[in-house]
Motif scaffolding. Structure first.
Motif, PDB file in Angstrom:
ATOM      1  N   ILE A 147      54.836  64.818  21.996  1.00  8.89           N
ATOM      2  CA  ILE A 147      54.846  66.168  22.222  1.00  8.89           C
ATOM      3  C   ILE A 147      54.292  66.926  20.758  1.00  8.89           C
ATOM      4  CG2 ILE A 147      56.465  66.065  23.965  1.00  8.89           C
ATOM      5  CD1 ILE A 147      58.512  67.462  22.237  1.00  8.89           C
ATOM      6  N   ARG A 148      53.798  68.310  21.130  1.00  8.10           N
ATOM      7  CA  ARG A 148      53.185  68.893  20.260  1.00  8.10           C
ATOM      8  C   ARG A 148      54.282  70.399  20.164  1.00  8.10           C
ATOM      9  NH1 ARG A 148      48.816  71.157  17.090  1.00  8.10           N
ATOM     10  NH2 ARG A 148      48.610  68.784  16.694  1.00  8.10           N
ATOM     11  N   ILE A 149      54.713  70.245  19.012  1.00  9.19           N
ATOM     12  CA  ILE A 149      55.550  71.859  18.805  1.00  9.19           C
ATOM     13  C   ILE A 149      55.025  72.697  17.789  1.00  9.19           C
ATOM     14  CG2 ILE A 149      57.990  72.293  18.001  1.00  9.19           C
ATOM     15  CD1 ILE A 149      58.991  70.002  18.870  1.00  9.19           C
ATOM     16  N   THR A 150      55.003  73.991  18.268  1.00 10.80           N
ATOM     17  CA  THR A 150      54.359  75.014  17.443  1.00 10.80           C
ATOM     18  C   THR A 150      55.660  75.964  17.046  1.00 10.80           C
ATOM     19  OG1 THR A 150      52.375  74.724  18.350  1.00 10.80           O
ATOM     20  CG2 THR A 150      52.488  76.723  17.229  1.00 10.80           C
ATOM     21  N   GLN A 151      55.919  76.293  15.969  1.00  8.88           N
ATOM     22  CA  GLN A 151      56.871  77.171  15.517  1.00  8.88           C
ATOM     23  C   GLN A 151      56.831  77.667  14.450  1.00  8.88           C
ATOM     24  OE1 GLN A 151      59.956  77.398  17.206  1.00  8.88           O
ATOM     25  NE2 GLN A 151      61.260  78.249  15.650  1.00  8.88           N
ATOM     26  N   GLU A 152      57.296  79.342  14.359  1.00  6.11           N
ATOM     27  CA  GLU A 152      57.162  80.001  13.410  1.00  6.11           C
ATOM     28  C   GLU A 152      58.132  79.435  12.286  1.00  6.11           C
ATOM     29  OE1 GLU A 152      55.016  82.664  12.777  1.00  6.11           O
ATOM     30  OE2 GLU A 152      54.330  81.990  14.363  1.00  6.11           O
ATOM     31  N   CYS A 153      57.680  79.293  11.058  1.00  2.25           N
ATOM     32  CA  CYS A 153      58.490  78.487  10.084  1.00  2.25           C
ATOM     33  C   CYS A 153      59.412  79.507   9.244  1.00  2.25           C
ATOM     34  CB  CYS A 153      57.552  77.687   9.142  1.00  2.25           C
ATOM     35  SG  CYS A 153      58.248  76.626   8.089  1.00  2.25           S
ATOM     36  N   ASP A 154      60.754  79.232   9.151  1.00  3.99           N
ATOM     37  CA  ASP A 154      61.811  79.722   8.537  1.00  3.99           C
ATOM     38  C   ASP A 154      61.554  79.286   6.979  1.00  3.99           C
ATOM     39  OD1 ASP A 154      64.530  79.864   7.422  1.00  3.99           O
ATOM     40  OD2 ASP A 154      64.777  80.914   9.341  1.00  3.99           O
ATOM     41  N   SER A 155      61.889  80.290   6.210  1.00  4.32           N
ATOM     42  CA  SER A 155      61.761  80.057   4.741  1.00  4.32           C
ATOM     43  C   SER A 155      62.719  79.170   4.222  1.00  4.32           C
ATOM     44  CB  SER A 155      61.959  81.397   4.079  1.00  4.32           C
ATOM     45  OG  SER A 155      63.160  81.850   4.361  1.00  4.32           O
ATOM     46  N   LEU A 156      63.770  78.627   5.059  1.00  4.52           N
ATOM     47  CA  LEU A 156      64.597  77.810   4.508  1.00  4.52           C
ATOM     48  C   LEU A 156      64.220  76.214   4.944  1.00  4.52           C
ATOM     49  CD1 LEU A 156      67.957  79.359   5.541  1.00  4.52           C
ATOM     50  CD2 LEU A 156      66.983  79.448   3.281  1.00  4.52           C
ATOM     51  N   CYS A 157      62.985  76.204   5.510  1.00  5.49           N
ATOM     52  CA  CYS A 157      62.695  74.790   5.985  1.00  5.49           C
ATOM     53  C   CYS A 157      62.412  73.988   4.679  1.00  5.49           C
ATOM     54  CB  CYS A 157      61.385  74.815   6.737  1.00  5.49           C
ATOM     55  SG  CYS A 157      60.643  73.304   7.051  1.00  5.49           S
ATOM     56  N   PRO A 158      63.010  72.787   4.579  1.00  5.84           N
ATOM     57  CA  PRO A 158      62.773  71.911   3.601  1.00  5.84           C
ATOM     58  C   PRO A 158      61.476  71.408   3.243  1.00  5.84           C
ATOM     59  CG  PRO A 158      64.812  71.407   4.355  1.00  5.84           C
ATOM     60  CD  PRO A 158      64.108  72.340   5.259  1.00  5.84           C
ATOM     61  N   SER A 159      60.788  71.047   4.446  1.00  7.07           N
ATOM     62  CA  SER A 159      59.448  70.480   4.224  1.00  7.07           C
ATOM     63  C   SER A 159      58.504  71.632   3.823  1.00  7.07           C
ATOM     64  CB  SER A 159      58.932  70.087   5.642  1.00  7.07           C
ATOM     65  OG  SER A 159      59.630  69.136   6.008  1.00  7.07           O
ATOM     66  N   LYS A 160      58.534  72.843   4.375  1.00  6.18           N
ATOM     67  CA  LYS A 160      57.874  74.123   3.887  1.00  6.18           C
ATOM     68  C   LYS A 160      58.142  74.053   2.516  1.00  6.18           C
ATOM     69  CE  LYS A 160      55.872  78.281   5.355  1.00  6.18           C
ATOM     70  NZ  LYS A 160      55.580  79.049   3.709  1.00  6.18           N
ATOM     71  N   VAL A 161      59.179  74.144   1.898  1.00  3.84           N
ATOM     72  CA  VAL A 161      59.196  74.443   0.211  1.00  3.84           C
ATOM     73  C   VAL A 161      58.860  73.484  -0.515  1.00  3.84           C
ATOM     74  CG1 VAL A 161      61.032  74.520  -1.439  1.00  3.84           C
ATOM     75  CG2 VAL A 161      61.692  75.648   0.880  1.00  3.84           C
ATOM     76  N   LEU A 162      58.735  72.066  -0.081  1.00  6.70           N
ATOM     77  CA  LEU A 162      57.831  71.069  -0.784  1.00  6.70           C
ATOM     78  C   LEU A 162      56.456  71.327  -0.510  1.00  6.70           C
ATOM     79  CD1 LEU A 162      59.927  67.936   0.007  1.00  6.70           C
ATOM     80  CD2 LEU A 162      60.135  69.470  -2.239  1.00  6.70           C
ATOM     81  N   THR A 163      55.819  71.858   0.809  1.00  3.91           N
ATOM     82  CA  THR A 163      54.491  71.775   0.971  1.00  3.91           C
ATOM     83  C   THR A 163      53.921  72.914   0.161  1.00  3.91           C
ATOM     84  OG1 THR A 163      54.699  70.859   3.134  1.00  3.91           O
ATOM     85  CG2 THR A 163      52.580  72.099   2.725  1.00  3.91           C
ATOM     86  N   ASP A 164      54.687  73.981   0.128  1.00  2.00           N
ATOM     87  CA  ASP A 164      54.434  75.351  -0.688  1.00  2.00           C
ATOM     88  C   ASP A 164      54.038  74.867  -2.166  1.00  2.00           C
ATOM     89  OD1 ASP A 164      54.063  76.790   1.645  1.00  2.00           O
ATOM     90  OD2 ASP A 164      55.938  77.805   1.135  1.00  2.00           O
ATOM     91  N   ALA A 165      54.910  73.783  -2.548  1.00  3.76           N
ATOM     92  CA  ALA A 165      54.766  73.563  -4.140  1.00  3.76           C
ATOM     93  C   ALA A 165      53.785  72.431  -4.254  1.00  3.76           C
ATOM     94  CB  ALA A 165      56.158  72.792  -4.689  1.00  3.76           C
TER      95      ALA A 165
END
Length: 213
Positions: A69-87
């Protein structure tokens, strides 16, 4: 990186400066905002990417009727994956639970382990290293340091020792430094590190023995 980290072969305990694969156990507050935790485990994350503040995830469920399945979600600033991706890192979600995620990530060298741990701790209750793989030029030259058999306290201490440079030459931190940060005695730190190192060394030599048969 053309090999599967879980299938690497240990050849030496001495981690030299080279490309690494690291896997972290990240404990977070219950992440009800993430739709992944609503799926029945285990869940295989096949692909994840971020577009601005939106997270797109393709997951494979292993229920009675497996499906992708594909999940599309507004990303929370507390997401560990996003913190690393942004870096600038490329994390992979290996396991998702309501209060814990396991994240695998390729790294340029050991110095990035400390940076990753620091970034994850900015959004997590605790971060411990589960696995560290030295990636050689071929599979026979790779080294795996698997910490999953250690106790939580041993893993916490080893993770701190690695990130603070205890295992560098020359050392960047002492047993006393680690003890002060953990608020325990130096003797307790030495005991934890000694027990952990003994377990890891047994893994290495067991693997070497298997390879010589």
């Amino acid at each position: 990186m053309n090999s599967t980290p879980g299938q690497t072969t240990a050849s030496t305990f001495d981690l030299v400066e080279c490309s690494l694969y690291a896997e972290f156990d990240v404990r977070v507050d219950p992440i009800e905002w993430c739709p992944l935790v609503e799926l029945d485990p285990p869940v295989d994350v096949q692909h994840q990417q971020f577009r601005d503040e939106t997270c797109l995830i393709d997951v494979r469920t292993h229920s009675d009727e497996p499906r992708t399945i594909r999940i599309t979600q507004e990303c929370d600033s507390l997401c560990p994956s996003k913190v690393l991706t942004d870096a600038g890192y490329i994390p992979r979600l290996n396991e998702i639970r309501p209060e814990r995620v396991v994240i695998g990530i390729p790294l340029g060298d050991r110095t990035e382990v400390q940076d990753v741990v620091g970034r994850l701790r900015s959004v997590a209750e605790s971060v411990t290293l589960r696995k560290l793989v030295q990636l050689g030029t071929d599979s026979s030259a790779e080294t795996t340091m698997d910490l999953t058999d250690l106790t939580d306290k041993q893993r916490e201490t080893v993770t701190l020792a690695i990130t603070r440079g205890y295992y560098r030459q020359p050392r960047h931190a002492s047993v006393d430094d680690i003890a002060d940060e953990l608020d325990i005695s130096a003797a307790a730190v030495s005991q934890r590190l000694g027990a952990a190192e003994s377990k890891v060394m047994r893994q290495v030599f067991d693997t070497l023995a298997d390879g010589c048969e």
